[in-house]
Every structure is written in C-alpha cells, then in structure tokens.
Design a protein around this motif. Structure first.
Motif, mmCIF file in Angstrom:
data_model
loop_
_atom_site.group_PDB
_atom_site.id
_atom_site.type_symbol
_atom_site.label_atom_id
_atom_site.label_comp_id
_atom_site.label_asym_id
_atom_site.label_seq_id
_atom_site.Cartn_x
_atom_site.Cartn_y
_atom_site.Cartn_z
ATOM 1 N N LYS A 183 2.436 8.380 2.132
ATOM 2 C CA LYS A 183 1.546 8.432 3.290
ATOM 3 C C LYS A 183 0.310 9.280 3.014
ATOM 4 N N SER A 184 0.448 10.212 2.092
ATOM 5 C CA SER A 184 -0.676 11.113 1.794
ATOM 6 C C SER A 184 -1.712 10.481 0.871
ATOM 7 N N ASP A 185 -1.359 9.347 0.242
ATOM 8 C CA ASP A 185 -2.290 8.694 -0.685
ATOM 9 C C ASP A 185 -3.458 8.082 0.078
ATOM 10 N N GLN A 186 -4.649 8.220 -0.476
ATOM 11 C CA GLN A 186 -5.882 7.758 0.175
ATOM 12 C C GLN A 186 -6.247 6.359 -0.299
ATOM 13 N N TRP A 187 -6.532 5.459 0.653
ATOM 14 C CA TRP A 187 -6.990 4.114 0.303
ATOM 15 C C TRP A 187 -8.435 4.184 -0.147
ATOM 16 N N CYS A 188 -8.743 3.487 -1.235
ATOM 17 C CA CYS A 188 -10.081 3.542 -1.816
ATOM 18 C C CYS A 188 -10.556 2.128 -2.131
ATOM 19 N N LEU A 189 -11.738 1.787 -1.658
ATOM 20 C CA LEU A 189 -12.338 0.476 -1.915
ATOM 21 C C LEU A 189 -13.632 0.670 -2.699
ATOM 22 N N LEU A 190 -13.678 0.103 -3.907
ATOM 23 C CA LEU A 190 -14.866 0.241 -4.755
ATOM 24 C C LEU A 190 -15.752 -0.997 -4.731
ATOM 25 N N SER A 224 -13.078 -6.806 -6.963
ATOM 26 C CA SER A 224 -12.371 -6.367 -5.757
ATOM 27 C C SER A 224 -11.428 -5.220 -6.098
ATOM 28 N N LEU A 225 -12.004 -4.194 -6.714
ATOM 29 C CA LEU A 225 -11.197 -3.042 -7.112
ATOM 30 C C LEU A 225 -10.919 -2.168 -5.893
ATOM 31 N N GLN A 226 -9.668 -2.090 -5.549
ATOM 32 C CA GLN A 226 -9.232 -1.292 -4.420
ATOM 33 C C GLN A 226 -7.813 -0.835 -4.686
ATOM 34 N N GLY A 227 -7.388 0.159 -3.972
ATOM 35 C CA GLY A 227 -6.041 0.660 -4.162
ATOM 36 C C GLY A 227 -5.901 2.056 -3.615
ATOM 37 N N PHE A 228 -4.909 2.759 -4.101
ATOM 38 C CA PHE A 228 -4.624 4.094 -3.596
ATOM 39 C C PHE A 228 -4.997 5.150 -4.617
ATOM 40 N N LEU A 229 -5.636 6.175 -4.115
ATOM 41 C CA LEU A 229 -6.134 7.248 -4.962
ATOM 42 C C LEU A 229 -5.121 8.383 -4.994
ATOM 43 N N LYS A 230 -4.566 8.628 -6.175
ATOM 44 C CA LYS A 230 -3.658 9.755 -6.388
ATOM 45 C C LYS A 230 -4.392 10.729 -7.289
ATOM 46 N N GLY A 231 -4.844 11.842 -6.742
ATOM 47 C CA GLY A 231 -5.688 12.736 -7.523
ATOM 48 C C GLY A 231 -6.999 12.031 -7.809
ATOM 49 N N ASN A 232 -7.329 11.863 -9.087
ATOM 50 C CA ASN A 232 -8.540 11.119 -9.449
ATOM 51 C C ASN A 232 -8.210 9.799 -10.140
ATOM 52 N N VAL A 233 -6.983 9.297 -9.929
ATOM 53 C CA VAL A 233 -6.541 8.034 -10.525
ATOM 54 C C VAL A 233 -6.458 6.960 -9.449
ATOM 55 N N LEU A 234 -7.183 5.857 -9.636
ATOM 56 C CA LEU A 234 -7.115 4.733 -8.712
ATOM 57 C C LEU A 234 -6.015 3.780 -9.168
ATOM 58 N N HIS A 235 -4.994 3.618 -8.337
ATOM 59 C CA HIS A 235 -3.914 2.678 -8.612
ATOM 60 C C HIS A 235 -4.280 1.346 -7.960
ATOM 61 N N ARG A 291 -4.633 -2.297 -6.490
ATOM 62 C CA ARG A 291 -3.784 -3.235 -5.757
ATOM 63 C C ARG A 291 -4.588 -4.475 -5.386
ATOM 64 N N THR A 292 -3.933 -5.615 -5.381
ATOM 65 C CA THR A 292 -4.495 -6.909 -4.960
ATOM 66 C C THR A 292 -5.916 -7.151 -5.467
ATOM 67 N N PRO A 293 -6.153 -7.094 -6.774
ATOM 68 C CA PRO A 293 -7.484 -7.405 -7.305
ATOM 69 C C PRO A 293 -7.771 -8.903 -7.197
ATOM 70 N N VAL A 294 -9.017 -9.263 -7.417
ATOM 71 C CA VAL A 294 -9.428 -10.662 -7.485
ATOM 72 C C VAL A 294 -9.971 -10.914 -8.884
ATOM 73 N N ILE A 295 -9.692 -12.092 -9.426
ATOM 74 C CA ILE A 295 -10.188 -12.447 -10.763
ATOM 75 C C ILE A 295 -11.003 -13.731 -10.654
ATOM 76 N N HIS A 296 -12.299 -13.649 -10.977
ATOM 77 C CA HIS A 296 -13.139 -14.843 -11.095
ATOM 78 C C HIS A 296 -12.992 -15.373 -12.511
ATOM 79 N N ASN A 297 -12.913 -16.689 -12.652
ATOM 80 C CA ASN A 297 -12.950 -17.253 -13.995
ATOM 81 C C ASN A 297 -13.763 -18.537 -13.998
ATOM 82 N N ASP A 298 -14.296 -18.876 -15.159
ATOM 83 C CA ASP A 298 -15.074 -20.104 -15.319
ATOM 84 C C ASP A 298 -14.137 -21.291 -15.087
#
Length: 267
Positions: free
Chosen positions: A139-146, A182-193, A195-202
């Motif tokens: 619960k203490s982990d911070q959601w981060c959207l880049l 779509s880099l997003q996830g939970f920030l533990k300290g200075n590490v972004l874990h 979650r649910t990325p998106v991948i574009h491909n040709d």
C-alpha cells in the motif's frame, strides 16, 4: 478433474511465457484456496503475496466461445508483453553496467525492474475462468506514470532513464522493429517496477501484441514526440535513431530536420 462446489479449493492451471523460446511453459496444475481468495474492484488477492486480475467471464454459459477465446487471448497477451518487457529490462540494465552508466538526474526513477506475470485458468464451471498473476504491491508503494502509448510523456521520461530504455528496445529488437512504451508501475525507492506496458511493432511482421499496439504510427509518435532528442544515456550507449518522414513532410533524424515532398512514414 471437475470442479466440486463442496471443495475448499479451486483446481487451477498456471503457465508462464518463455521469451527465449517463444512459447508457453507446460501448465502446472495446483489448487487455489477459496478461503484465501478475496475479491475487490475486479481483482482478487491471495496469501498477501500475489495479485490476480480477473476476466469479466462469469461462467461458461454466459459468454460465447468467441468471447471466451478473446478473453483468454487478452490475458495471455498481458503475460507475453510483460515477459518481453522483462527481457528488455534485463538487457538494458546489463548494457547500463557494461557502459558504466549511472543515472544521476533529478528524476525519482533511477532504475527499472520488471517481474513476469503468470497466466492461470480455473478448472470447472465457476464464476472466474482465467486470470493473470502478478507480484503484490504494498500500500505504501507509489504509482508512477512516465509515458502513454500515444504522444504524451513526462519530462522525467524524456530526459531520464525511461526514454532511453524505450529507445533501447527499438534498437535491440532488430528486424522486429518494436518499442516498449506506456511505462508505468510502482515506485519502490528509486526503482520503477513496470506494469502493463504497451509494445508497438511494425505490422508488416504481424500484429505481435494486441493491447494498445499502434504499429508504425506508435513508433513514429515515440521518436517524434515522446523522445524527440536523445539523452546522455542514449548517446553513451550509441543508440541510433531511425529516419522518419512525418505527415507534414518533415524528415527527422538525430535532431536534424530535412524537408521532403513525401508525406508518409518510413523506417
């Protein structure tokens, strides 16, 4: 084994995606204790260590076979995209170490991590048929959207390790020509874990990832808008930029601008 309403456990099959082999592992058959399963907002938790994401499938009689197949594909795609991203994160981190790069910018995100998901199916005629398992978040982990899968990206992403990672995935993908966004996830300290990325491909290589994959347009938007200029990390790694002919007839590469009378996107 058929599901029994008097049983204290659900019978489940779990499998993961092996990125190196490009296939699914042999399903592991195990049980899921009913007493430990607590539903909340479309998901459930168990053992205080794992999260489950559930489909909207309530029972085998509530949906058509086509809908069930679509739901299974959607959840398997979650697992595949996470496995591919985890592979790139491992390679990217190794490349940072190889080039002796340590990000010291003012962003809170200084390192990336990505844990694989697991795909599961509950055996029998019960409310939930398939789901994905992912590491539990405190619960203490911070959601981060880049960044998203369009044109938006935070300043931290453009200048920091996030944009460099996405750029790296494009170069490392080689002929597949794909980029993780779509880099997003939970920030533990200075590490972004991540979650649910998106991948574009040709898409000439096939639509490899379904959710949010915008193909060449997504790749173009990444380089033209989310990552228009390379950071010091990109330059130290020697990451090359592709050449684009944008919709307004401007070719952009490595910060240079060349006017052209053509109005299409090319790689």
């Amino acid at each position: 084994m058929a599901h029994s309403s008097t049983s204290n456990c659900y019978q489940v099959r779990l499998s993961s995606f092996d990125h190196s082999m490009g296939n699914w592992t042999q399903p592991l058959r195990t049980t899921l204790p009913k007493s430990r399963l607590i539903t909340y907002d479309g998901g459930v938790s168990i053992d205080q260590s794992i999260n489950y994401k559930l489909t909207m499938c309530r029972s085998t009689t509530d949906v058509t076979q086509q809908q069930k197949t679509c739901l299974q594909t959607m959840y398997k795609d979650d697992v595949i995209r996470q496995a591919v991203t985890a592979h790139y994160v491992r390679e990217f981190n190794a490349s940072l170490k190889k080039h002796n790069i340590e990000y010291v910018g003012d962003s809170n995100v200084k390192h990336l991590a990505c844990a694989p998901y697991v795909y599961g199916e509950i055996i029998g005629d019960i409310p939930v048929k398939c789901f994905t398992l992912e590491p539990r978040i405190a619960k203490s982990d911070q959601w981060c959207l880049l960044s998203n899968n369009g044109k938006w990206a935070s300043d931290d992403y453009k200048k920091g390790i996030g944009g460099a990672f996405s750029h790296y995935t494009y170069v490392a993908s080689g002929d597949r020509q794909e980029v993780v966004v779509s880099l997003q996830g939970f920030l533990k300290g200075n590490v972004l874990h991540i979650r649910t990325p998106v991948i574009h491909n040709d898409h000439k290589y096939g639509r490899l990832y379904s959710l949010g994959n915008r193909g060449n347009k997504g790749i173009r938007d990444f380089f033209n808008h989310q990552h228009p200029r390379c950071s010091r990390i990109c330059e130290t790694m020697g990451l090359n930029r592709p050449k684009f002919i944008t919709t307004n007839g401007i070719t952009e590469s490595n910060g240079d601008t060349v006017y052209s009378n053509k109005k299409y996107f090319t790689l």
